[in-house]
Design an enzyme around this catalytic site. Structure first.
Site, mmCIF file in Angstrom:
data_model
loop_
_atom_site.group_PDB
_atom_site.id
_atom_site.type_symbol
_atom_site.label_atom_id
_atom_site.label_comp_id
_atom_site.label_asym_id
_atom_site.label_seq_id
_atom_site.Cartn_x
_atom_site.Cartn_y
_atom_site.Cartn_z
ATOM 1 N N SER A 12 -4.532 -5.289 8.039
ATOM 2 C CA SER A 12 -5.963 -5.094 8.226
ATOM 3 C C SER A 12 -6.262 -4.641 9.664
ATOM 4 O O SER A 12 -5.746 -3.611 10.104
ATOM 5 C CB SER A 12 -6.716 -6.368 7.847
ATOM 6 O OG SER A 12 -8.066 -6.095 7.587
ATOM 7 N N HIS A 52 -5.497 -9.046 -0.326
ATOM 8 C CA HIS A 52 -5.574 -8.362 0.968
ATOM 9 C C HIS A 52 -4.641 -8.978 2.005
ATOM 10 O O HIS A 52 -4.003 -8.257 2.770
ATOM 11 C CB HIS A 52 -7.022 -8.405 1.460
ATOM 12 C CG HIS A 52 -7.264 -7.723 2.767
ATOM 13 N ND1 HIS A 52 -6.981 -6.394 2.997
ATOM 14 C CD2 HIS A 52 -7.779 -8.216 3.940
ATOM 15 C CE1 HIS A 52 -7.314 -6.081 4.248
ATOM 16 N NE2 HIS A 52 -7.790 -7.162 4.833
ATOM 17 N N ASP A 110 -2.547 -2.936 3.834
ATOM 18 C CA ASP A 110 -3.819 -2.964 3.113
ATOM 19 C C ASP A 110 -5.032 -2.610 3.966
ATOM 20 O O ASP A 110 -6.037 -3.321 3.957
ATOM 21 C CB ASP A 110 -4.028 -4.319 2.433
ATOM 22 C CG ASP A 110 -4.925 -4.186 1.199
ATOM 23 O OD1 ASP A 110 -4.634 -3.307 0.364
ATOM 24 O OD2 ASP A 110 -5.915 -4.930 1.082
#
Length: 309
Positions: free
Chosen positions: A122, A285, A146
């Protein structure tokens, strides 16, 4: 450079290692004073110089990688990004990838020798791209987990916004665990207790507060919204594509099947970086927490390919 002596943060590792059937590597907390007076903190696993450096996402900390590192069984450095974990908050509130990458570069100059396999999830993935663009000498390969620059996950699901925009201090950690479970976060109570313990601290007045600055900023933003005060929009992603275009190291995108990167996002990533690899994993995630063994296997394969094995 200082090494912390409080080992309570490592008390969860033996049980995690037992579940995986692996040994617990030596681990220590590192701290580096930066020229501006702030400090950057990290966890170093293993006794040799790290081959892998891990960068977490927004609102997390270096311990989010614990299970992945145990599965990996390689010398590894997991860094607390500025404003997270035991690293200092930024007085300018600038938690965009390029300033964060500057702190990571300072940490690698101090604690590593030679280029690293950088794995960033992220916000950590965008920070890894900024690092690879600015300091190619520090990055041998980049694995982005992700995230793509086209996705703004800073707002998060409504329940997550409610979670962080609520109170920022609590009487006990149990109170915070109850709140997290009530809003549907975490897995078992034991897993939620671990996450809360590692992402909070006890203030001088005895109250429990979040370590990461984002929770405090979210609460301030909510208050500003309620009073009609303007809140600056997120700038986390505005330089991402430029940074990725400047990366000379091999790049892999890990797309979580239950995460934030859609098929269209992955296709755009592949179009903009035709030499990059795109890998899908059955995870949420936070792949490092819900698909740690698979992610560790990908890292090991990358290390093996780099060494010609």
């Amino acid at each position: 450079m200082d090494v912390a002596t409080d080992i309570t943060e490592f008390s969860y590792l033996p049980a995690q290692a037992q579940t995986l059937g692996v040994p617990v590597p030596p681990v220590e907390r590192l701290a580096l004073r930066l020229p501006d007076g702030r400090s950057v903190s990290a966890l170093r696993y293993g006794t040799e110089l790290p081959r892998v450096t891990l960068l977490h996402g927004a609102g997390l900390n270096a311990h989010t990688w614990d299970t992945t590192v145990l599965a990996l069984q390689e010398p590894t450095l997991a860094i607390d990004l500025a404003g997270h974990g035991d690293s200092s908050w930024r007085p300018d509130l600038d938690y965009t990838p390029r300033p964060l990458a500057g702190d990571v570069a300072a940490a690698l100059d101090a604690w590593a020798s030679g280029p690293q396999l950088i794995v960033g999830q992220s916000l950590g993935g965008l920070t890894g791209a900024a690092l690879a663009a600015a300091r190619p000498d520090l990055v041998d390969e980049l694995i982005i987990v992700d995230i793509t620059p086209g996705i703004d996950v800073s707002a998060g699901p409504s329940a997550l916004r409610e979670f962080y925009a609520g109170p920022t201090d609590f009487a006990t950690r149990a109170e915070l665990v109850d709140r997290a479970i009530a809003l549907g976060f975490g897995g078992t109570r034991a897993e939620t207790e671990r996450g809360v313990f590692l992402n909070t601290r006890v203030r001088e007045d005895g109250r429990i507060e979040w370590k990461h600055h984002f929770a405090h900023l979210a609460a301030q933003a909510l208050a500003a919204h309620d009073t009609g005060t303007a809140v600056a929009p997120s700038r986390l992603h505005e330089t991402g594509w430029d940074d990725l275009a400047a990366v000379s190291a091999p790049v892999t995108l890990v797309r979580a099947s239950r995460g934030f990167v859609s098929a269209a996002d992955a296709e755009e990533f592949q179009r903009r970086l035709p030499a990059a690899h795109v890998v899908s994993m059955d995870a949420t995630h936070n792949v490092q927490e819900t698909g740690p063994v698979e992610l560790a296997a990908l890292i090991v394969a990358s290390l093996s390919a780099a060494s010609g094995m």
